[in-house]
Design an enzyme around this catalytic site. Sequence first.
Site, PDB file in Angstrom:
ATOM      1  N   HIS A  17       8.036 -10.559   1.024  1.00  0.00           N
ATOM      2  CA  HIS A  17       8.779 -10.984  -0.166  1.00  0.00           C
ATOM      3  C   HIS A  17       9.453 -12.338   0.086  1.00  0.00           C
ATOM      4  CE1 HIS A  17       9.322  -6.436  -1.055  1.00  0.00           C
ATOM      5  NE2 HIS A  17       8.534  -6.890  -2.010  1.00  0.00           N
ATOM      6  N   LYS A  41       9.982   5.436 -10.299  1.00  0.00           N
ATOM      7  CA  LYS A  41       9.949   5.330  -8.845  1.00  0.00           C
ATOM      8  C   LYS A  41      11.236   5.900  -8.255  1.00  0.00           C
ATOM      9  CE  LYS A  41       6.811   1.443  -8.177  1.00  0.00           C
ATOM     10  NZ  LYS A  41       6.640   0.081  -7.636  1.00  0.00           N
ATOM     11  N   ARG A  91      -1.693  -9.804  -1.918  1.00  0.00           N
ATOM     12  CA  ARG A  91      -2.029  -9.647  -0.503  1.00  0.00           C
ATOM     13  C   ARG A  91      -3.531  -9.480  -0.373  1.00  0.00           C
ATOM     14  NH1 ARG A  91       2.471  -5.131  -0.393  1.00  0.00           N
ATOM     15  NH2 ARG A  91       1.683  -5.200  -2.509  1.00  0.00           N
ATOM     16  N   SER A 129       6.525  -2.766   1.361  1.00  0.00           N
ATOM     17  CA  SER A 129       7.761  -1.983   1.502  1.00  0.00           C
ATOM     18  C   SER A 129       7.419  -0.521   1.801  1.00  0.00           C
ATOM     19  CB  SER A 129       8.583  -2.048   0.213  1.00  0.00           C
ATOM     20  OG  SER A 129       8.981  -3.368  -0.060  1.00  0.00           O
TER      21      SER A 129
END
Length: 159
Positions: A17, A41, A91, A129
């Site tokens: 990040h 979440k 990514r 994460s």
Amino acid sequence: MTRAIYPGSFDPLTNGHLDVIERSARLFDEVIVAILTNPQKEPLFSVDERMDVLRRIVQPRLKNVRLDVFHGLLVDYAKKLQAQVIVRGIRAVSDYEYEFQMALMNRRLNPDIETVFMMPSESYSFLSSRLVKEVAQLGGSVKGLVPDLVEELLSKKLK
Ligand SMILES: Nc1ncnc2c1ncn2[C@@H]1O[C@H](COP(=O)(O)OP(=O)(O)O)[C@@H](O)[C@H]1O
Ligand SMILES: [Mg+2]
């Protein structure tokens, strides 16, 4: 003047990040790092804890970065803040499908806002994460993958 929003969960902030935040801060006049509160979440860190990390790690380093929290539709939030750009990190190929869908949906909702994808340094291109939390939960070291402060908070939380 170009204002960009970098939205995410940041649960917790990783060096991936940070890499994206630093690249964005070089590219845009102002970057707003916004914690998206997603009721679907179940976060490890509360919004306050996540904001505190951003305040202590990001704020002192980068003068053109602001921090915020939001919920609801991202394009509405961007419009409210008069931001022209949404920044997302990409990514591996695995990010592509979901990010592509979301970018095109957001464009449909508001054609004036562009999504810009940033690639992190290759050393963070496998980092998430979720993985950080899994490794920390199982007692592995996440040194070098997250800021030292996050490493400390993880070990406190998971003790
Ligand atoms: N290691 C990384 N390198 C580059 N981008 C990343 C990395 N980890 C996360 N991101 C990107 O940061 C943004 C926020 O991620 P995250 O905190 O997981 O929130 P979200 O719930 O929106 O996925 C996403 O665009 C994600 O692809
Ligand atoms: Mg994610």
